[in-house]
Design an enzyme around this catalytic site. Structure first.
Site, PDB file in Angstrom:
ATOM      1  N   HIS A 226     -30.750   3.571  29.184  1.00 37.55           N
ATOM      2  CA  HIS A 226     -30.496   5.020  27.715  1.00 37.55           C
ATOM      3  C   HIS A 226     -31.217   4.417  26.906  1.00 37.55           C
ATOM      4  O   HIS A 226     -31.336   3.564  26.750  1.00 37.55           O
ATOM      5  CB  HIS A 226     -28.953   5.355  28.038  1.00 37.55           C
ATOM      6  CG  HIS A 226     -28.386   4.008  27.547  1.00 37.55           C
ATOM      7  ND1 HIS A 226     -28.302   3.450  26.452  1.00 37.55           N
ATOM      8  CD2 HIS A 226     -27.160   2.762  28.009  1.00 37.55           C
ATOM      9  CE1 HIS A 226     -26.979   2.692  26.091  1.00 37.55           C
ATOM     10  NE2 HIS A 226     -26.913   2.200  27.059  1.00 37.55           N
ATOM     11  N   ASP A 238     -28.623  -3.298  24.476  1.00 39.07           N
ATOM     12  CA  ASP A 238     -27.421  -2.071  25.306  1.00 39.07           C
ATOM     13  C   ASP A 238     -27.998  -0.852  24.441  1.00 39.07           C
ATOM     14  O   ASP A 238     -27.844  -0.669  23.659  1.00 39.07           O
ATOM     15  CB  ASP A 238     -26.198  -2.314  24.860  1.00 39.07           C
ATOM     16  CG  ASP A 238     -25.384  -1.123  25.937  1.00 39.07           C
ATOM     17  OD1 ASP A 238     -25.980  -0.204  26.423  1.00 39.07           O
ATOM     18  OD2 ASP A 238     -23.961  -0.974  24.580  1.00 39.07           O
ATOM     19  N   GLU A 271     -25.960   8.517  26.488  1.00 38.10           N
ATOM     20  CA  GLU A 271     -25.361   7.405  27.518  1.00 38.10           C
ATOM     21  C   GLU A 271     -23.791   6.855  27.075  1.00 38.10           C
ATOM     22  O   GLU A 271     -22.550   6.666  27.200  1.00 38.10           O
ATOM     23  CB  GLU A 271     -26.067   6.442  27.626  1.00 38.10           C
ATOM     24  CG  GLU A 271     -25.505   5.875  29.422  1.00 38.10           C
ATOM     25  CD  GLU A 271     -23.819   4.589  28.856  1.00 38.10           C
ATOM     26  OE1 GLU A 271     -23.690   4.094  29.180  1.00 38.10           O
ATOM     27  OE2 GLU A 271     -24.265   3.925  27.927  1.00 38.10           O
ATOM     28  N   GLU A 272     -23.555   6.678  25.527  1.00 39.19           N
ATOM     29  CA  GLU A 272     -22.790   5.691  25.178  1.00 39.19           C
ATOM     30  C   GLU A 272     -21.411   6.915  24.629  1.00 39.19           C
ATOM     31  O   GLU A 272     -21.039   6.247  24.836  1.00 39.19           O
ATOM     32  CB  GLU A 272     -23.118   5.489  23.572  1.00 39.19           C
ATOM     33  CG  GLU A 272     -24.102   4.181  23.243  1.00 39.19           C
ATOM     34  CD  GLU A 272     -23.411   2.418  25.258  1.00 39.19           C
ATOM     35  OE1 GLU A 272     -22.526   3.023  25.282  1.00 39.19           O
ATOM     36  OE2 GLU A 272     -24.105   1.502  24.605  1.00 39.19           O
ATOM     37  N   ASP A 299     -28.857  -0.855  33.127  1.00 45.70           N
ATOM     38  CA  ASP A 299     -28.072  -1.138  31.689  1.00 45.70           C
ATOM     39  C   ASP A 299     -27.102  -2.720  32.342  1.00 45.70           C
ATOM     40  O   ASP A 299     -25.653  -2.198  31.519  1.00 45.70           O
ATOM     41  CB  ASP A 299     -27.344   0.491  31.417  1.00 45.70           C
ATOM     42  CG  ASP A 299     -26.026   0.592  30.562  1.00 45.70           C
ATOM     43  OD1 ASP A 299     -26.546  -0.404  29.229  1.00 45.70           O
ATOM     44  OD2 ASP A 299     -25.795   1.424  30.797  1.00 45.70           O
ATOM     45  N   HIS A 368     -22.254  -4.183  21.831  1.00 49.22           N
ATOM     46  CA  HIS A 368     -21.577  -2.811  20.997  1.00 49.22           C
ATOM     47  C   HIS A 368     -20.845  -3.219  19.818  1.00 49.22           C
ATOM     48  O   HIS A 368     -20.083  -3.058  18.774  1.00 49.22           O
ATOM     49  CB  HIS A 368     -20.272  -1.963  21.632  1.00 49.22           C
ATOM     50  CG  HIS A 368     -20.246  -1.451  22.783  1.00 49.22           C
ATOM     51  ND1 HIS A 368     -19.438  -0.683  23.217  1.00 49.22           N
ATOM     52  CD2 HIS A 368     -21.882  -1.464  23.598  1.00 49.22           C
ATOM     53  CE1 HIS A 368     -20.009  -0.296  24.438  1.00 49.22           C
ATOM     54  NE2 HIS A 368     -21.739  -0.431  24.685  1.00 49.22           N
TER      55      HIS A 368
END
Lengths: 415, 415
Positions: A226, A238, A271-272, A299, A368
């Site tokens: 992503h 990420d 995606e998130e 991912d 994140h």
């Protein structure tokens, strides 16, 4: 990964970085020699973090906090209230009335190669606000779903439910969760002040970016990652890592003659915080999904490969295991691949799924957070993962082995 | 350390936390059984961090940055300019004209048990703005003086010089310094935007806090640490650790009979950005400095003890080495103790200096950052350091050995 992280940086769906990332992807796929590079429109939800702060009130001690993705703002003047601590989502569900209080779910997660601690913790982040609101809480703060001990809070998506009051939801860093826990042990009536300002804007245009390494036959092997990222860091592990891993794998395949199948790289949008890109791809390619021999989503961070999992028609599992045996000296597990958010619409349609498992033991230290920058990745480990994806894709692209369609009963996501 | 960090938190000189810390210290010394616990007035400079941000301009990528302590604000609208990179302060001094540009000193420091990397790096932080301004630069950013790879910038004091333009000075996190370096390698004309808002307020009242473990004779063994801390973290390892180490050592001495000398604990004000507390102590106790047998300052973090250093009259060095031999199984070095900022006015007056050296290899990972919280300290290592200080103080308090006065030539600080 480094180029995307450095030159684009954070790129939450609908943000200025998101558009820059789409342009970067088109440019980079073309430079890599992929053909028919193009964008496919995706409409994405737009959520913005404006400001966030939290503190203990007496004495005033600042806590590092971050709004969870999708959270509403606190009311004007913020929330100032007593805190009730729980160590699991079940304890919150089965706990006392929380009218006028802030729920605090302080659940630590395991550090593990397979990353299972994250899976254990994610329901706290996603469903915590719903469960806390059902008990009357006016806000929820959670211990960051992370394996680090640091002052960097971890964001990530959360959800509301129709009919349940939307309350503000935020994550404290693990260090700050420890401080709050110690403070409550000394003074169960300690007050927490929480101020979140967020914004939900109208849906905006974004795009999936698609490019092919063409083969002679009709089959398509999809390699996905992503393109979007959370806003706090620079989206290195990420999912800049996944973007780098699949692009390098595709370039590897491009160098091989006699490709019977197309290897298609898809960089998915959003995606998130919605999965809008994955749904748009499945819809736009509805008529050619039968030609998708298999789909692989990268991912899982930047760790070395530790295994390969395959989910095929059950009568093709042995052949699949044989096809992929011996790659990177990692074991092959048949019939239990998981996929991920971006390939789940394909899995639901029966497209076989391939997973290259990676060592995730360090992944959830920075996942994140603002710490998601290229420095945390080990280039050798990432190259190992990429070379594994390359070999998986190459063997399938050079072969005529059919993997069938996933059995109906296994098409639904496990989580 | 935990109590001071949790219950008071950050406590930069003149801030609300500073007053809370003084009250905490009085309360805590009394609870520990020290006698004649009192405050002594100190007037401290007051500097405030209001806001700070930095970014690359095209594309806009946020960098984590923190104003150095004492820095002026950027002009309205901030500074937006090209950046010239140097890898040392000497390179900046010997470098080109920087008119209209931002100087960037990107000097990495060594990780070492004796913490020497910090000593190597500190001149960049302290004098960088002076040297950059002399070259015409409009601002300076430095790589954080830290051994970590993270996104937490390290603050710390910097200086201006009369007659040299005061330019804004800030530190990037090590990760962000790496990013800026890579960006400049791609595009030497990349622009940096820097926005700092700081405030210098009128000097304010603060206090040293003093308490004694009384002995039967006139001699005083001073154990010092500083009560103030930088604003970003919670002042756990710098210098909550020192506060905890010397207080625990004093409590240990309190349990011993036959104390011939007083062990005095002094928590100094404003060590971080002026040394006002140390000067005030030396002035207020001018008439009794002759009775100060020795002074020890604990401001080396929370690591285990790795050595003892003593600086005495040169004809007392052998006796001092013998007195302290065998403690915690660490070596004793005579005639080369360093002291530190808070005991330097005493050293200047000839008071013998004792150092308990600690393993500083992890100290500069979090020093002066928001990561300076209790979680980073290893309680066993800290207990080892404290027990070492305890034994040093106890042996001296129970003995009648005189250490004389430091030879004139050695009274000046080495740095």
């Amino acid at each position: 990964m480094r180029s995307l992280s450095d030159e684009v940086g954070p790129r939450l769906a609908g943000s200025p970085g998101d558009s820059l990332a789409v342009a970067w992807a088109v440019r980079t796929m073309n430079a890599a020699g992929l053909v028919d590079v193009h964008t496919e429109p995706v409409t994405v939800p737009v959520w913005q973090r404006v400001s966030e702060s939290a503190s203990l009130v007496a004495p005033p001690v600042a806590l590092t906090v971050t709004a969870l993705g999708g959270s509403v703002s606190t009311p004007k003047g913020g929330v100032r209230a007593e805190v009730v601590r729980f160590t699991s989502l079940d304890a919150l569900k089965n706990g006392p009335d929380l009218s006028g209080k802030v729920a605090f779910v302080d659940m630590s997660i395991d550090r593990a190669e397979d990353g299972h601690g994250y899976g254990d913790g994610v329901p706290v982040r996603i469903n915590g606000a719903i469960e806390a609101a059902r008990k009357g809480a006016i806000a929820i703060v959670i211990r960051s779903i992370g394996t680090d001990h640091s002052r960097l809070p971890h964001t990530g998506v959360m959800r509301y439910q129709d009919g349940v009051t939307k309350i503000p939801a935020a994550a404290l860093s693990t260090d700050d969760a420890d401080l709050l826990t110690r403070t409550l042990a000394r003074d169960p009536h300690a007050l927490l002040q929480l101020d979140l300002v967020t914004r939900e804007l109208p849906a905006a245009p974004s795009a999936n970016v698609v490019g092919d390494v063409p083969g002679t036959g009709p089959g398509i092997v999809l390699l996905g990652a992503h393109l979007d990222s959370w806003d706090l860091g620079r989206g290195a592990v990420d999912d800049g890592a996944g973007v780098g891993i699949v692009l390098a794998a595709a370039r590897g395949v491009l160098g091989l003659p006699s490709r019977k199948r197309t290897v298609r790289v898809v960089f998915f949008a959003a995606e998130e915080n919605s999965g809008a890109g994955s749904k748009a791809y499945a819809k736009a390619h509805d008529l050619e999904l039968d030609r998708h021999v298999a789909a692989l989503e990268s991912d899982h961070g930047a760790g070395a490969a530790v295994g390969i999992r395959v989910l095929t028609a059950s009568d093709k599992a042995d052949a699949a295991r044989a096809l992929f045996s011996g790659i990177s000296n990692v074991p092959v597990f048949a019939d239990d691949a998981h996929g991920g958010a971006d390939v789940s619409p394909l899995r639901a349609r029966g497209v076989p799924i391939l997973d290259v498992l990676q060592d995730a033991s360090a992944y959830f230290d920075v996942h994140h957070t603002s710490g998601d920058v290229p420095e945390v990745a080990d280039p050798a480990a990432m190259a190992h993962a990429s070379c594994t994806v390359f070999q998986v894709a190459a063997r399938l692209a050079l072969s005529e082995l059919e993997l069938g369609r996933i059995d109906e009963a296994k098409r639904k996501e496990a989580w």
